[in-house]
Design an enzyme around this catalytic site. Structure first.
Site, mmCIF file in Angstrom:
data_model
loop_
_atom_site.group_PDB
_atom_site.id
_atom_site.type_symbol
_atom_site.label_atom_id
_atom_site.label_comp_id
_atom_site.label_asym_id
_atom_site.label_seq_id
_atom_site.Cartn_x
_atom_site.Cartn_y
_atom_site.Cartn_z
ATOM 1 N N GLY A 148 0.885 -1.291 0.055
ATOM 2 C CA GLY A 148 0.063 0.037 0.028
ATOM 3 C C GLY A 148 0.974 1.160 -0.048
ATOM 4 O O GLY A 148 0.694 2.281 -0.912
ATOM 5 N N GLN A 171 -7.771 1.215 4.694
ATOM 6 C CA GLN A 171 -8.495 0.960 5.934
ATOM 7 C C GLN A 171 -10.143 0.849 5.378
ATOM 8 O O GLN A 171 -10.949 0.047 6.063
ATOM 9 C CB GLN A 171 -8.520 1.821 6.873
ATOM 10 C CG GLN A 171 -6.969 2.007 7.517
ATOM 11 C CD GLN A 171 -6.532 0.816 8.188
ATOM 12 O OE1 GLN A 171 -7.538 0.087 8.835
ATOM 13 N NE2 GLN A 171 -5.261 0.624 8.567
ATOM 14 N N CYS A 179 2.098 2.159 12.138
ATOM 15 C CA CYS A 179 2.510 2.609 10.750
ATOM 16 C C CYS A 179 3.907 3.333 10.792
ATOM 17 O O CYS A 179 4.678 3.537 9.910
ATOM 18 C CB CYS A 179 1.660 3.124 9.817
ATOM 19 S SG CYS A 179 0.114 2.499 9.602
#
Lengths: 394, 394
Positions: A78, A198, A344
């Site tokens: 991603g 998400q 993250c």
């Protein structure tokens, strides 16, 4: 084995940071590791078969997103997808003669977006950062006001990864179209990148309705494999590639195609799409139960971000004056995995949440828990979690 | 099932384009798909365990390469590794004020290297391309002569992917050191990147002996998973990252670490290292058998590239006036998978071999077969292959 010696079952409530591979996905990937492993560029039978599997997977993804197969680029994550959209369109704009391309984004995007934007800034881009309101929602009007004649990209997430708030993507796209109409642009210059990593598990995803030019998805967030991402690139939109070599993915991402992972992400997206509506309802019930339970446990707790415009799997709550990192470790010691902010960023960074700071919750940036539910979360787990939380908080 | 209806076993002789995942590697990866899937950046138990597995894998790789763990960067492919070394050092040199950084490479590198170099050229790098001799060997002296005071990088492959010829990396490294000594450089400026993707299965790999600053490996070429690569970066060497975000891999490659693939590539490298010597001998015998067999079948055939300085798994032979693509398809129809050139370019490109053109074999660029042996190649397959080849050639 007697019951007392049995290792207690852990409760995992951090699905926004990582999802396990769905067994159906794992099964779908299995033939492609050691049996059907040929390079899709090879012209003999096995290669042709690999190529077909690659294109079948691309078609599956395209159909779900209401895109065309050649609009789907398979990447390595991603993060890479978001980078490719942002850096790719910036470099292309420069190549096309726009001296100081302008990028508009929001203050609480994923680091993959924010760091890519900063990188473009270091190369000469002008960057405008729009802040969300106190509810964690971006105003489409604010985005509209930020647009300028040199704007080449707006990057906005569909739902925030820490607080789960859902952003008005369709409205943002509308503001972009209105701006271009007002300026009588003969060809589209402002592109919209939507990070849907998400959101995809719970919100309908349709590039035609979202009116976006780029859309990022991540295998690791949809019960698919790690190490694979999807970037939707609208037909006709040119980008400079980040990774160069054999010219795979129509020159947009080189490197031998990772067939097992590509089969996996296509299968994962299919399953997610099929389960979405029912799963959203099931998870929303559990979410309500947690919100209500927490309110009872800690009366002074506050929900971070809008309750209504929110992914059904996200619970993010501020416990004033509580050190969230300490609480996470205490919960961990009691068998629960949740996080304080997003995972993250690497551990070396401090644990303050820039997302909570962005929505004005300065006091909460080090005092909040992110609890994210997922496909294997059960009602029993939720009840058990609330009991443990009560113990840990008091 | 009667024997006649049994599907005939195919003979795969294109191991340079793709290797199946070794079952031992697949087994090692399995726990990390759906059981141990946590994000290594998470601070709870599962995350800490993921982090430990990540660092254990890094240590395994580092030990084999005689590197330090923090010198190992896990990427998404061999292509990405090579890109990161080349583009990363170029951009860093520019940042450090070198206006026109100079890159030296060779004419028959993998597209991942050549295209990355071209990209740097488009951004202002000066590029010198050194040609191999007719045997497919690069002269270290030629590389030495190409060096200049602005040289920041030499990129050379350890063994060529099409013709398997082994390059004098240690000699090249020596020429670089001599140049820097002559120029009384106070600090190292010329970095050596070695693409060892093809070599690693058969040649000893030791970054201390090779004296390189960067080394690229690819999971998909060593019976490991696709979608994962390794870049060795010597300690102290700074590079600009290609993929930005959460700052994983010490800021050199962002994106959640792909634990199953990382476990897989570490395991694959370990197995390769353990099998290397014996396997090289076994494969070399089969290679000789093929070379001799082909000479008997087609008297006018010529070996492309040196016979001595050659990986033991590579057979690349020119059949004058034969259309190699047609021959590949004929062999395919008879149950054999080989390639005409490398599969590293997508099919849309023409099938002429730029590698064979580089060594002066213009007539052979469309008339050669690349036959590459591997871990599951047997003597019986070799004999059968020769019979089929004879039938297809005559």
């Amino acid at each position: 084995m007697s019951r007392t010696t049995k290792k207690p079952q852990r409760i995992f409530l951090d699905y926004a940071s990582a999802t396990p591979v769905d067994p159906r996905v794992e099964k779908a990937m299995r033939p492609y590791f050691s049996r059907k492993f040929a390079n899709p560029s090879a012209i003999y039978g096995e290669g042709v078969e690999s190529k077909k599997i690659l294109e079948d997977s691309r078609k599956i993804v395209a159909d779900i997103l209401r895109a065309l197969p050649d609009e789907i680029v398979f990447t390595g994550s991603g993060t890479e997808s978001a980078n490719l959209a942002i850096i790719g369109i910036f470099l292309k704009a420069r190549q096309l003669g726009i001296k100081r391309p302008h990028i508009v984004t929001t203050a609480f995007e994923h680091p993959a977006v924010l760091e890519a934007t900063k990188y473009c800034e270091s190369l000469g881009a002008k960057v405008t950062i729009v802040y969300p309101n106190g509810d964690g929602i971006i105003s489409a009007d604010e985005i509209g006001k930020a647009l300028s004649k040199n704007t080449v990209l707006v990057s906005a997430m569909y739902a925030n990864n820490e607080i789960g708030t859902i952003q008005p993507i369709r409205e943002i796209a509308k503001r972009i179209r209105q701006f271009e109409k007002r300026n009588k642009s003969t060809k589209k210059q402002i592109h919209l990148h939507v990070d849907a990593s998400q959101a995809v598990n719970y919100l309908p995803l349709n590039v035609l309705e979202l009116h976006c030019d780029f859309l990022t998805l991540d295998g690791a967030k949809i019960y698919g494999p790690k190490g694979v991402g999807i970037l939707f690139v609208e037909r006709g939109v040119l980008i400079t590639p980040l990774i160069l070599g054999g010219g795979q993915e129509k020159g947009r991402r080189s490197g031998t195609e990772n067939i097992p992972a590509i089969v996996g992400i296509a299968q994962a997206l299919s399953i997610t799409e099929k389960m979405r509506e029912r799963e959203s309802k099931r998870i929303a019930r559990l979410q309500r139960e947690i919100f209500q339970g927490i309110k009872k446990i800690a009366k002074n707790s506050r929900v971070n971000g809008s309750l209504d415009l929110r992914l059904p799997n996200n619970v993010n709550v501020c416990f004033p004056k509580v050190d969230s990192e300490f609480l996470v470790l205490k919960l961990d010691a009691n068998g629960v995995a949740v996080s304080s902010s997003s995972s993250c960023k690497t551990i070396s960074e401090n644990s303050r949440s820039y997302v909570l700071e962005a929505i004005g919750g300065k006091d909460c940036a080090e005092s909040s828990l992110r609890i994210t539910l997922g496909r294997w979360t059960t009602e029993m787990e939720v009840k058990k979690f609330l009991k443990i939380l009560k113990k840990c908080i008091s």
